[in-house]
Scaffold this motif. Sequence first.
Motif, PDB file in Angstrom:
ATOM      1  N   LEU A  28     -32.446 -36.258 -35.391  1.00  0.00           N
ATOM      2  CA  LEU A  28     -33.376 -36.993 -36.243  1.00  0.00           C
ATOM      3  C   LEU A  28     -33.892 -38.239 -35.533  1.00  0.00           C
ATOM      4  CD1 LEU A  28     -34.600 -36.822 -39.065  1.00  0.00           C
ATOM      5  CD2 LEU A  28     -32.671 -38.161 -39.903  1.00  0.00           C
ATOM      6  N   GLU A  29     -32.992 -38.977 -34.885  1.00  0.00           N
ATOM      7  CA  GLU A  29     -33.408 -40.173 -34.151  1.00  0.00           C
ATOM      8  C   GLU A  29     -34.369 -39.813 -33.014  1.00  0.00           C
ATOM      9  OE1 GLU A  29     -31.512 -43.909 -31.640  1.00  0.00           O
ATOM     10  OE2 GLU A  29     -30.246 -42.822 -33.044  1.00  0.00           O
ATOM     11  N   ALA A  30     -34.120 -38.695 -32.358  1.00  0.00           N
ATOM     12  CA  ALA A  30     -34.982 -38.244 -31.254  1.00  0.00           C
ATOM     13  C   ALA A  30     -36.255 -37.557 -31.768  1.00  0.00           C
ATOM     14  CB  ALA A  30     -34.206 -37.290 -30.349  1.00  0.00           C
ATOM     15  N   ARG A  31     -36.361 -37.405 -33.075  1.00  0.00           N
ATOM     16  CA  ARG A  31     -37.471 -36.705 -33.727  1.00  0.00           C
ATOM     17  C   ARG A  31     -37.575 -35.261 -33.243  1.00  0.00           C
ATOM     18  NH1 ARG A  31     -36.709 -40.154 -37.164  1.00  0.00           N
ATOM     19  NH2 ARG A  31     -38.252 -41.735 -37.729  1.00  0.00           N
ATOM     20  N   ASP A  32     -36.396 -34.658 -32.999  1.00  0.00           N
ATOM     21  CA  ASP A  32     -36.325 -33.240 -32.653  1.00  0.00           C
ATOM     22  C   ASP A  32     -36.221 -32.479 -33.969  1.00  0.00           C
ATOM     23  OD1 ASP A  32     -35.683 -30.656 -31.863  1.00  0.00           O
ATOM     24  OD2 ASP A  32     -34.479 -31.352 -30.160  1.00  0.00           O
ATOM     25  N   ILE A  33     -37.373 -32.197 -34.555  1.00  0.00           N
ATOM     26  CA  ILE A  33     -37.467 -31.603 -35.883  1.00  0.00           C
ATOM     27  C   ILE A  33     -36.737 -30.263 -35.956  1.00  0.00           C
ATOM     28  CG2 ILE A  33     -39.079 -30.787 -37.661  1.00  0.00           C
ATOM     29  CD1 ILE A  33     -39.245 -33.831 -37.137  1.00  0.00           C
ATOM     30  N   ALA A  34     -36.860 -29.439 -34.932  1.00  0.00           N
ATOM     31  CA  ALA A  34     -36.254 -28.107 -34.944  1.00  0.00           C
ATOM     32  C   ALA A  34     -34.733 -28.195 -35.003  1.00  0.00           C
ATOM     33  CB  ALA A  34     -36.700 -27.302 -33.729  1.00  0.00           C
ATOM     34  N   VAL A  61     -38.986 -38.065 -41.974  1.00  0.00           N
ATOM     35  CA  VAL A  61     -39.800 -38.751 -40.967  1.00  0.00           C
ATOM     36  C   VAL A  61     -40.978 -39.460 -41.645  1.00  0.00           C
ATOM     37  CG1 VAL A  61     -41.282 -38.427 -38.948  1.00  0.00           C
ATOM     38  CG2 VAL A  61     -39.065 -37.262 -39.077  1.00  0.00           C
ATOM     39  N   ALA A  62     -41.622 -38.798 -42.598  1.00  0.00           N
ATOM     40  CA  ALA A  62     -42.752 -39.406 -43.309  1.00  0.00           C
ATOM     41  C   ALA A  62     -42.303 -40.634 -44.096  1.00  0.00           C
ATOM     42  CB  ALA A  62     -43.405 -38.389 -44.234  1.00  0.00           C
ATOM     43  N   ASN A  63     -41.180 -40.537 -44.808  1.00  0.00           N
ATOM     44  CA  ASN A  63     -40.658 -41.685 -45.570  1.00  0.00           C
ATOM     45  C   ASN A  63     -40.288 -42.824 -44.633  1.00  0.00           C
ATOM     46  OD1 ASN A  63     -40.951 -40.349 -48.008  1.00  0.00           O
ATOM     47  ND2 ASN A  63     -38.810 -39.730 -48.133  1.00  0.00           N
ATOM     48  N   SER A  64     -39.661 -42.496 -43.525  1.00  0.00           N
ATOM     49  CA  SER A  64     -39.211 -43.498 -42.559  1.00  0.00           C
ATOM     50  C   SER A  64     -40.384 -44.212 -41.901  1.00  0.00           C
ATOM     51  CB  SER A  64     -38.338 -42.819 -41.503  1.00  0.00           C
ATOM     52  OG  SER A  64     -37.931 -43.723 -40.527  1.00  0.00           O
ATOM     53  N   ILE A  71     -36.473 -46.271 -35.493  1.00  0.00           N
ATOM     54  CA  ILE A  71     -35.177 -46.548 -36.143  1.00  0.00           C
ATOM     55  C   ILE A  71     -34.088 -45.752 -35.436  1.00  0.00           C
ATOM     56  CG2 ILE A  71     -35.531 -44.752 -37.889  1.00  0.00           C
ATOM     57  CD1 ILE A  71     -33.814 -47.990 -38.740  1.00  0.00           C
ATOM     58  N   GLY A  72     -32.932 -46.366 -35.263  1.00  0.00           N
ATOM     59  CA  GLY A  72     -31.783 -45.697 -34.675  1.00  0.00           C
ATOM     60  C   GLY A  72     -30.512 -46.186 -35.331  1.00  0.00           C
ATOM     61  N   LYS A  73     -29.447 -45.454 -35.105  1.00  0.00           N
ATOM     62  CA  LYS A  73     -28.163 -45.783 -35.717  1.00  0.00           C
ATOM     63  C   LYS A  73     -27.101 -45.934 -34.635  1.00  0.00           C
ATOM     64  CE  LYS A  73     -29.204 -43.672 -40.105  1.00  0.00           C
ATOM     65  NZ  LYS A  73     -28.834 -42.780 -41.169  1.00  0.00           N
ATOM     66  N   HIS A  74     -26.391 -47.048 -34.689  1.00  0.00           N
ATOM     67  CA  HIS A  74     -25.168 -47.199 -33.909  1.00  0.00           C
ATOM     68  C   HIS A  74     -24.050 -46.801 -34.857  1.00  0.00           C
ATOM     69  CE1 HIS A  74     -27.070 -49.086 -30.528  1.00  0.00           C
ATOM     70  NE2 HIS A  74     -27.540 -50.082 -31.249  1.00  0.00           N
ATOM     71  N   ILE A  75     -23.407 -45.682 -34.565  1.00  0.00           N
ATOM     72  CA  ILE A  75     -22.386 -45.147 -35.465  1.00  0.00           C
ATOM     73  C   ILE A  75     -21.051 -45.806 -35.164  1.00  0.00           C
ATOM     74  CG2 ILE A  75     -21.132 -43.068 -36.137  1.00  0.00           C
ATOM     75  CD1 ILE A  75     -23.786 -41.545 -35.518  1.00  0.00           C
ATOM     76  N   LEU A  96     -27.932 -50.246 -38.099  1.00  0.00           N
ATOM     77  CA  LEU A  96     -29.275 -49.801 -37.711  1.00  0.00           C
ATOM     78  C   LEU A  96     -29.857 -50.731 -36.662  1.00  0.00           C
ATOM     79  CD1 LEU A  96     -30.783 -49.189 -41.267  1.00  0.00           C
ATOM     80  CD2 LEU A  96     -29.841 -47.469 -39.709  1.00  0.00           C
ATOM     81  N   HIS A  97     -30.708 -50.170 -35.826  1.00  0.00           N
ATOM     82  CA  HIS A  97     -31.495 -50.948 -34.877  1.00  0.00           C
ATOM     83  C   HIS A  97     -32.856 -50.284 -34.788  1.00  0.00           C
ATOM     84  CE1 HIS A  97     -31.160 -47.872 -31.670  1.00  0.00           C
ATOM     85  NE2 HIS A  97     -30.028 -47.607 -32.280  1.00  0.00           N
ATOM     86  N   GLY A  98     -33.861 -51.067 -34.412  1.00  0.00           N
ATOM     87  CA  GLY A  98     -35.179 -50.472 -34.281  1.00  0.00           C
ATOM     88  C   GLY A  98     -36.277 -51.490 -34.278  1.00  0.00           C
ATOM     89  N   GLU A  99     -37.416 -51.057 -34.825  1.00  0.00           N
ATOM     90  CA  GLU A  99     -38.618 -51.879 -34.798  1.00  0.00           C
ATOM     91  C   GLU A  99     -39.350 -51.718 -36.127  1.00  0.00           C
ATOM     92  OE1 GLU A  99     -42.498 -52.042 -31.867  1.00  0.00           O
ATOM     93  OE2 GLU A  99     -40.678 -51.028 -31.187  1.00  0.00           O
TER      94      GLU A  99
END
Length: 143
Positions: A28-34, A61-64, A71-75, A96-99
């Motif tokens: 999801l973070e990489a936007r690898d939809i498949a 992705v649309a909501n985000s 957006i990314g997550k440090h787990i 979370l981290h991002g822009e």
Amino acid sequence: MSTKHTGDTARSEFETPIAMVATYLQALEARDIAVAGACLAKDVQITGPGGGMAASVEGIVANSARRYRRIGKHIGHFDALSPSEGVVVVYCIGTLHGEWPDGRTFSGIRFIDRFELRGGLITKQEVWNDTAEHRMREVSQAS
């Protein structure tokens, strides 16, 4: 990685569901939809921050996109339990981290995601985070 249960049996019982959630979040973070979509059941229910609903990776992705440019997550860790036969609940906790859409960066915002898995697929995801509180602090500090 941690679980609510201890011992080798519990650890092995939850390794696969935790790995599925980790794969989904990375995709999801990489936007690898498949890849992300392959982790979800056909009737998945996803509730985002503020109660926004989605039924697919594209919906997430649309909501985000309305909230973040990136957006990314440090787990920090995962917790897992099995409340009933055939159901595994996985909690993912971290920051979370991002822009923001305006290009300003952020980091260190708490989040928790709750997943339900059945038959090895994610059937439910609920997302909570402190982005609204973070934004309110930014506004009050700018005043």
